[in-house]
Design a protein around this motif. Sequence first.
Motif, PDB file in Angstrom:
ATOM      1  N   LYS A  95      64.853  -6.177  -5.187  1.00  0.00           N
ATOM      2  CA  LYS A  95      65.014  -5.042  -4.272  1.00  0.00           C
ATOM      3  C   LYS A  95      65.405  -5.538  -2.881  1.00  0.00           C
ATOM      4  O   LYS A  95      66.276  -4.974  -2.229  1.00  0.00           O
ATOM      5  CB  LYS A  95      63.713  -4.238  -4.183  1.00  0.00           C
ATOM      6  N   LYS A  96      64.711  -6.608  -2.430  1.00  0.00           N
ATOM      7  CA  LYS A  96      65.003  -7.143  -1.102  1.00  0.00           C
ATOM      8  C   LYS A  96      66.441  -7.652  -1.037  1.00  0.00           C
ATOM      9  O   LYS A  96      67.145  -7.417  -0.050  1.00  0.00           O
ATOM     10  CB  LYS A  96      64.018  -8.272  -0.775  1.00  0.00           C
ATOM     11  N   GLN A 102      73.064  -4.417   0.842  1.00  0.00           N
ATOM     12  CA  GLN A 102      73.462  -3.111   1.373  1.00  0.00           C
ATOM     13  C   GLN A 102      73.601  -3.180   2.888  1.00  0.00           C
ATOM     14  O   GLN A 102      74.573  -2.669   3.452  1.00  0.00           O
ATOM     15  CB  GLN A 102      72.428  -2.043   1.002  1.00  0.00           C
ATOM     16  N   LYS A 103      72.629  -3.818   3.560  1.00  0.00           N
ATOM     17  CA  LYS A 103      72.682  -3.923   5.021  1.00  0.00           C
ATOM     18  C   LYS A 103      73.904  -4.739   5.438  1.00  0.00           C
ATOM     19  O   LYS A 103      74.607  -4.373   6.382  1.00  0.00           O
ATOM     20  CB  LYS A 103      71.410  -4.556   5.571  1.00  0.00           C
ATOM     21  N   ALA A 108      79.087  -5.024   7.740  1.00  0.00           N
ATOM     22  CA  ALA A 108      80.497  -5.415   7.622  1.00  0.00           C
ATOM     23  C   ALA A 108      81.404  -4.207   7.846  1.00  0.00           C
ATOM     24  O   ALA A 108      82.415  -4.305   8.559  1.00  0.00           O
ATOM     25  CB  ALA A 108      80.761  -6.032   6.244  1.00  0.00           C
ATOM     26  N   LYS A 109      81.032  -3.061   7.262  1.00  0.00           N
ATOM     27  CA  LYS A 109      81.834  -1.847   7.466  1.00  0.00           C
ATOM     28  C   LYS A 109      81.858  -1.468   8.936  1.00  0.00           C
ATOM     29  O   LYS A 109      82.909  -1.105   9.479  1.00  0.00           O
ATOM     30  CB  LYS A 109      81.260  -0.681   6.639  1.00  0.00           C
TER      31      LYS A 109
END
Length: 182
Positions: A95-96, A102-103, A108-109
Amino acid sequence: MLWEEGVEKMITPLEIQNKEFRRSIRGYKESEVDEFLDLIIIDYEKLYKENIEFKDKIMMLNEQLSKYRSLEKTLNETLIVAQSAAQEVNANAQKKAELIIQKAEMDAKKIIEDANQQVMQIKQEYENIKKQMYIFKTRFKTLLESQLEAVENIFDEITQDVKIQSEQKNETDETKETNEEE
């Protein structure tokens, strides 16, 4: 009867030794029976002691077996808890890792979006500067052309004034010469 019903009880060597038989007219020779009983007592006493030792050993081994079974049960429970904890740690790590990914993707986005916005701002600033440069160039060219025209006009005027003055001087000189000649 020597034994109670339903209860197993072994004869002890002492009971054999102390046992007395009734006498009968046609009985066995008492000395042979006593001698044989003495031999039986010795063998039976050995067997009786071995039996007690074996029972003690069995009881001790059963206690050890019980301890080992308890230890095995504890180890199995510990192993189950450890496996569960390992699975939980693995799940938490997964999960981490997903959250970190995801972060990172979101960061990056955002970085890409910020960079694109900066590129757009720089292009817009470039276009503005280019436009201002064109306006400045046009104005400066117009200013220079008007100044050049003014300078040419001044030169023309000066040239005309010089010409006029030269003509006037020539006339004056001619007049002087003529006056002098006269």
